[in-house]
Design a protein around this motif. Structure first.
Motif, PDB file in Angstrom:
ATOM      1  N   ALA A   1       0.960  -0.803  -0.395  1.00  0.00           N
ATOM      2  CA  ALA A   1       0.438   0.472  -0.266  1.00  0.00           C
ATOM      3  C   ALA A   1       1.095   1.084  -0.459  1.00  0.00           C
ATOM      4  CB  ALA A   1      -0.782  -0.383   1.658  1.00  0.00           C
ATOM      5  N   SER A   2       0.071   2.249  -0.855  1.00  0.00           N
ATOM      6  CA  SER A   2       1.169   3.587  -0.977  1.00  0.00           C
ATOM      7  C   SER A   2       0.605   4.496  -0.155  1.00  0.00           C
ATOM      8  CB  SER A   2       1.384   3.893  -2.220  1.00  0.00           C
ATOM      9  OG  SER A   2       0.181   4.081  -2.635  1.00  0.00           O
ATOM     10  N   TRP A   3      -0.222   4.445   0.560  1.00  0.00           N
ATOM     11  CA  TRP A   3      -1.100   5.232   1.891  1.00  0.00           C
ATOM     12  C   TRP A   3      -1.441   4.799   3.054  1.00  0.00           C
ATOM     13  CZ3 TRP A   3      -6.242   6.235   2.501  1.00  0.00           C
ATOM     14  CH2 TRP A   3      -6.672   4.894   2.098  1.00  0.00           C
ATOM     15  N   GLY A   4      -1.078   5.519   3.846  1.00  0.00           N
ATOM     16  CA  GLY A   4      -2.557   5.438   4.925  1.00  0.00           C
ATOM     17  C   GLY A   4      -1.351   4.634   6.067  1.00  0.00           C
ATOM     18  N   ALA A   5      -1.844   3.534   7.203  1.00  0.00           N
ATOM     19  CA  ALA A   5      -0.893   3.256   8.258  1.00  0.00           C
ATOM     20  C   ALA A   5      -1.040   1.250   7.853  1.00  0.00           C
ATOM     21  CB  ALA A   5      -2.111   3.232   9.035  1.00  0.00           C
ATOM     22  N   PRO A   6      -0.749   1.020   8.976  1.00  0.00           N
ATOM     23  CA  PRO A   6      -0.513  -0.813   8.471  1.00  0.00           C
ATOM     24  C   PRO A   6      -1.910  -1.277   8.560  1.00  0.00           C
ATOM     25  CG  PRO A   6       1.450  -0.475   9.407  1.00  0.00           C
ATOM     26  CD  PRO A   6       0.552   0.830   9.178  1.00  0.00           C
ATOM     27  N   THR A   7      -2.181  -1.589   7.976  1.00  0.00           N
ATOM     28  CA  THR A   7      -3.607  -2.394   8.076  1.00  0.00           C
ATOM     29  C   THR A   7      -4.320  -3.779   7.405  1.00  0.00           C
ATOM     30  OG1 THR A   7      -5.990  -1.982   7.494  1.00  0.00           O
ATOM     31  CG2 THR A   7      -3.894  -1.470   5.129  1.00  0.00           C
ATOM     32  N   PRO A   8      -5.204  -4.716   8.341  1.00  0.00           N
ATOM     33  CA  PRO A   8      -5.199  -5.614   7.794  1.00  0.00           C
ATOM     34  C   PRO A   8      -6.281  -6.272   7.115  1.00  0.00           C
ATOM     35  CG  PRO A   8      -6.325  -5.537   9.565  1.00  0.00           C
ATOM     36  CD  PRO A   8      -5.272  -4.684   9.205  1.00  0.00           C
ATOM     37  N   THR A   9      -6.489  -4.752   6.237  1.00  0.00           N
ATOM     38  CA  THR A   9      -7.794  -5.078   5.299  1.00  0.00           C
ATOM     39  C   THR A   9      -7.340  -5.066   3.672  1.00  0.00           C
ATOM     40  OG1 THR A   9      -8.824  -3.296   7.532  1.00  0.00           O
ATOM     41  CG2 THR A   9      -9.794  -3.661   4.360  1.00  0.00           C
ATOM     42  N   ARG A  10      -8.088  -6.275   3.035  1.00  0.00           N
ATOM     43  CA  ARG A  10      -7.718  -6.434   1.465  1.00  0.00           C
ATOM     44  C   ARG A  10      -7.793  -5.058   0.847  1.00  0.00           C
ATOM     45  NH1 ARG A  10     -10.245 -11.873  -0.887  1.00  0.00           N
ATOM     46  NH2 ARG A  10     -11.930 -10.535  -0.205  1.00  0.00           N
ATOM     47  N   SER A  11      -8.744  -4.405   0.494  1.00  0.00           N
ATOM     48  CA  SER A  11      -8.946  -3.659   0.352  1.00  0.00           C
ATOM     49  C   SER A  11      -8.597  -2.389   0.391  1.00  0.00           C
ATOM     50  CB  SER A  11     -10.664  -3.015   0.466  1.00  0.00           C
ATOM     51  OG  SER A  11     -11.119  -2.510   1.694  1.00  0.00           O
ATOM     52  N   ASP A  12      -7.813  -1.748   0.994  1.00  0.00           N
ATOM     53  CA  ASP A  12      -6.395  -1.245   1.318  1.00  0.00           C
ATOM     54  C   ASP A  12      -5.276  -0.845   0.490  1.00  0.00           C
ATOM     55  OD1 ASP A  12      -7.613  -0.617   5.149  1.00  0.00           O
ATOM     56  OD2 ASP A  12      -7.977   0.284   3.195  1.00  0.00           O
ATOM     57  N   TYR A  13      -4.539  -2.098  -0.093  1.00  0.00           N
ATOM     58  CA  TYR A  13      -3.502  -2.924  -0.528  1.00  0.00           C
ATOM     59  C   TYR A  13      -3.489  -2.731  -2.384  1.00  0.00           C
ATOM     60  CZ  TYR A  13      -2.010  -3.658   3.616  1.00  0.00           C
ATOM     61  OH  TYR A  13      -0.927  -4.045   4.971  1.00  0.00           O
TER      62      TYR A  13
END
Length: 124
Positions: A99-111
């Motif tokens: 992912a190029s933005w945001g915070a570390p996340t377990p949400t698939r759609s954030d990548y």
């Protein structure tokens, strides 16, 4: 554009270990959040672990906590997934994501970016 290439999958007996690698090109992992997901046959793709920018803020899904370890080599632009005490239920295709933005996340759609996957098979 970011390209991700996984390697290191294979066949291992229960209780064994494997180390997966994910090589990035196009951007550096110092600017990206890197994560691992997996998908078993007939199941949804699920979160395994994530490494924040520069290799910090590492956390894992409950089902691999204490057995798997994710890390980042900034010099080589690679993230790793060391998998120990493997179980047959860990059998899946393992995917690297970034992912190029945001915070570390377990949400698939954030990548934004995904590798092609590498098969891990654990025999009983």
């Amino acid at each position: 554009q970011v390209q991700l290439v996984e390697s290191g999958g294979g066949l291992v007996q229960a209780g064994g270990s494997l180390k997966l690698s994910c090589q990035a090109s196009g951007r550096t992992f110092s600017d990206l959040i890197g994560a691992w997901f997996r998908q078993a046959p007939g199941k949804e793709r699920e979160f395994v672990g994530v490494v924040g920018r520069g290799g910090i803020s590492v956390y894992y899904a409950d089902h691999v906590e204490g057995r798997f370890a994710a890390s980042m080599n900034n010099d080589k632009n690679i993230i790793y997934l060391q998998m120990n005490s493997l179980k047959p239920e860990d059998t899946a295709v393992y995917y690297c994501a970034a992912a190029s933005w945001g915070a570390p996340t377990p949400t698939r759609s954030d990548y934004d970016y995904w590798g092609q996957g590498t098969q891990v098979t654990v025999s009983s």
